[in-house]
Design an enzyme around this catalytic site. Structure first.
Site, PDB file in Angstrom:
ATOM      1  N   GLY A 299       0.814  -1.130   0.070  1.00 22.03           N
ATOM      2  CA  GLY A 299      -0.096  -0.058   0.094  1.00 22.03           C
ATOM      3  C   GLY A 299       0.719   1.208   0.074  1.00 22.03           C
ATOM      4  O   GLY A 299       0.626   2.363   0.679  1.00 22.03           O
TER       5      GLY A 299
ATOM      6  N   GLY B 163       2.273   2.580  -2.928  1.00 25.23           N
ATOM      7  CA  GLY B 163       2.446   2.882  -4.259  1.00 25.23           C
ATOM      8  C   GLY B 163       3.382   2.218  -5.225  1.00 25.23           C
ATOM      9  O   GLY B 163       3.922   2.758  -6.315  1.00 25.23           O
TER      10      GLY B 163
ATOM     11  N   SER C 193       2.907  -3.156  -5.161  1.00 25.82           N
ATOM     12  CA  SER C 193       3.040  -4.643  -4.445  1.00 25.82           C
ATOM     13  C   SER C 193       1.982  -5.555  -5.125  1.00 25.82           C
ATOM     14  O   SER C 193       2.266  -6.800  -5.147  1.00 25.82           O
ATOM     15  CB  SER C 193       2.895  -4.346  -2.860  1.00 25.82           C
ATOM     16  OG  SER C 193       1.808  -3.729  -2.738  1.00 25.82           O
TER      17      SER C 193
ATOM     18  N   GLU D 275      -5.877  -7.989 -10.486  1.00 23.97           N
ATOM     19  CA  GLU D 275      -5.725  -6.757 -10.036  1.00 23.97           C
ATOM     20  C   GLU D 275      -7.248  -6.092 -10.071  1.00 23.97           C
ATOM     21  O   GLU D 275      -7.387  -5.280  -9.178  1.00 23.97           O
ATOM     22  CB  GLU D 275      -4.891  -5.990 -11.195  1.00 23.97           C
ATOM     23  CG  GLU D 275      -3.487  -5.828 -10.626  1.00 23.97           C
ATOM     24  CD  GLU D 275      -2.819  -4.704  -9.677  1.00 23.97           C
ATOM     25  OE1 GLU D 275      -3.085  -5.297  -8.514  1.00 23.97           O
ATOM     26  OE2 GLU D 275      -2.578  -3.833 -10.141  1.00 23.97           O
TER      27      GLU D 275
ATOM     28  N   ASP E 142       0.588  -1.024 -13.710  1.00 21.27           N
ATOM     29  CA  ASP E 142       1.433  -1.751 -13.015  1.00 21.27           C
ATOM     30  C   ASP E 142       1.540  -3.270 -13.336  1.00 21.27           C
ATOM     31  O   ASP E 142       2.823  -3.319 -13.206  1.00 21.27           O
ATOM     32  CB  ASP E 142       0.698  -1.817 -11.614  1.00 21.27           C
ATOM     33  CG  ASP E 142       0.528  -0.562 -10.724  1.00 21.27           C
ATOM     34  OD1 ASP E 142       0.848   0.524 -11.474  1.00 21.27           O
ATOM     35  OD2 ASP E 142       0.456  -0.369  -9.415  1.00 21.27           O
TER      36      ASP E 142
END
Length: 385
Positions: free
Chosen positions: A139, A141, A144, A191, A202
């Site tokens: 958490g 940024g 992860s 995701e 990401d």
């Protein structure tokens, strides 16, 4: 047979927030990874186990319970990524409720949901033990959750019949282009279970590694010729990404012309940055010149992020501290806390780096030194590395 897959986290080098308003942004992988070990059970245990090593947590489900909750996966098709239906989502929620996750760790539920969905879709009702370890703070940024989804999808795909990998080879291996594309699509489905409506940035950076440029949903993979090193400072200040994005949008409505100029400037910075990192590097002088340009672009981007209203007192503390040592920094990601990037020039002494880190850590921050633009997803078999 055991497989270990590892996938890197990511940073946004330039363009966060402005990208929501149609500008260009640049993201890069970092050499901090999440690893997933997958081992099928051959001892007759009809159980699926998930071990989160860093948190000291372990979950397990009888295979019969998974079959009952998620029917229809006796012959799974790993070649076709599937979105989780609302009905399946509810069934998975019941499977997670069975585990009685501690209140303090309840945020992990979405990641466990992604695990159950991806595992069942790709391997059906096989018994296995899956172990997760990570160098990435949650958490903050640094991507992860995407690294987790990519490493998990990679491990699952590596032991499917379609992986195209040679199990007898030693060391870290890479998938071919088609396999990477498939893994990336599966990771995106994971995701979606974690974030609802992710951009796909990401997981794409984590899958392919190196750097990408993106604008209005179009992703372009970049090949970096400049090996940059960053100090990443985790302020440990949590932030609400949706609220920060909404705040920038509200400021844009109040000051449309001024904010249009801000976004245009960010777009120029991202384009110049992507050009610099792709230029050939001929010698040390060339490297230093390019690093100096990157530093200036980072400083300009940070100033524009402050114009957008997404800085934070903790971020400003990091900026002031690194500026004392003539180093350039910018926030990465949503802002409002989270992480800050500081470029570490090639000729910078380790003594100075140690001083900066010590001062930042004395403020209660967490520091990592990371190389950027490295490999994406890698796998190895039998625990070899």
């Amino acid at each position: 047979m055991e497989v270990i897959a590892r996938a890197p986290g990511k940073i946004i080098l330039s363009g966060e927030h402005a990208v929501v308003h149609g500008t260009t942004a640049v993201a890069s992988s970092i050499n901090l990874t999440t690893s997933v070990s997958l081992r099928f059970s051959d001892d007759g245990d009809e159980i699926l186990k998930l071990e989160l090593k860093d948190m000291g947590l372990e979950f397990s489900w009888p295979i019969g319970r998974i079959r009952e909750a998620l029917p229809g996966f006796d012959s799974p098709d790993p070649s076709t990524p599937k979105s989780c239906s609302l009905e399946s989502h509810r069934s998975i929620a019941c499977l997670i409720e069975d585990q009685a996750i501690p209140e303090a760790k309840v945020a992990l539920s979405s990641g466990v949901s992604a695990f159950l969905w991806l595992y069942t879709c790709i391997h059906g009702y096989k018994s296995a033990t899956v172990t997760i370890t990570s160098e990435l703070p949650l958490g903050s940024g640094l991507g992860s959750s995407a690294a987790f989804c990519v490493a998990l999808s990679g491990a699952l795909h590596a032991l499917s019949s379609r992986s195209g990998l040679d199990y007898s080879q030693q060391g870290w291996l890479m998938f071919g282009e088609n396999e990477l594309e498939l893994v990336n699509k599966w990771a995106f489905e994971g995701e979606k279970l974690i974030h609802g409506k992710p951009s796909g940035i990401d997981n794409t950076v984590s899958t392919y590694g190196n750097m990408i440029k993106f604008r209005s949903g179009e992703l372009t993979r970049l090949k970096s010729n400049l090996h940059l090193k960053m100090l990443i400072t985790n302020t440990k200040v949590g932030r609400n990404t949706k609220a920060l994005v909404a705040g920038v949008s509200e400021r844009t409505l109040r000051h449309p012309d001024a904010m249009a100029s801000v976004f245009s400037a960010v777009d120029s910075i991202s384009k110049e940055l992507s050009a610099i990192i792709q230029m050939p590097v001929t010698d040390d002088v060339s490297i230093t010149e390019k690093e100096e340009k990157v530093e200036e672009l980072m400083e300009m981007n940070q100033g524009l992020l402050q114009c957008m209203g997404v800085s934070h007192s903790s971020i400003e503390t990091v900026l002031r501290t690194t500026l004392k040592y003539k180093l350039s920094s910018k926030l990465t990601g949503a802002g409002g806390g989270g992480c800050v990037l500081t470029l570490l020039p090639t000729l910078l002494s380790n003594v100075l780096v140690d001083k900066v880190v010590a001062e930042l850590e004395s403020c209660g921050f967490q520091c990592f030194i990371a190389e950027i633009g490295g490999n994406g997803l890698e796998v190895c078999f039998g625990g070899s590395s």
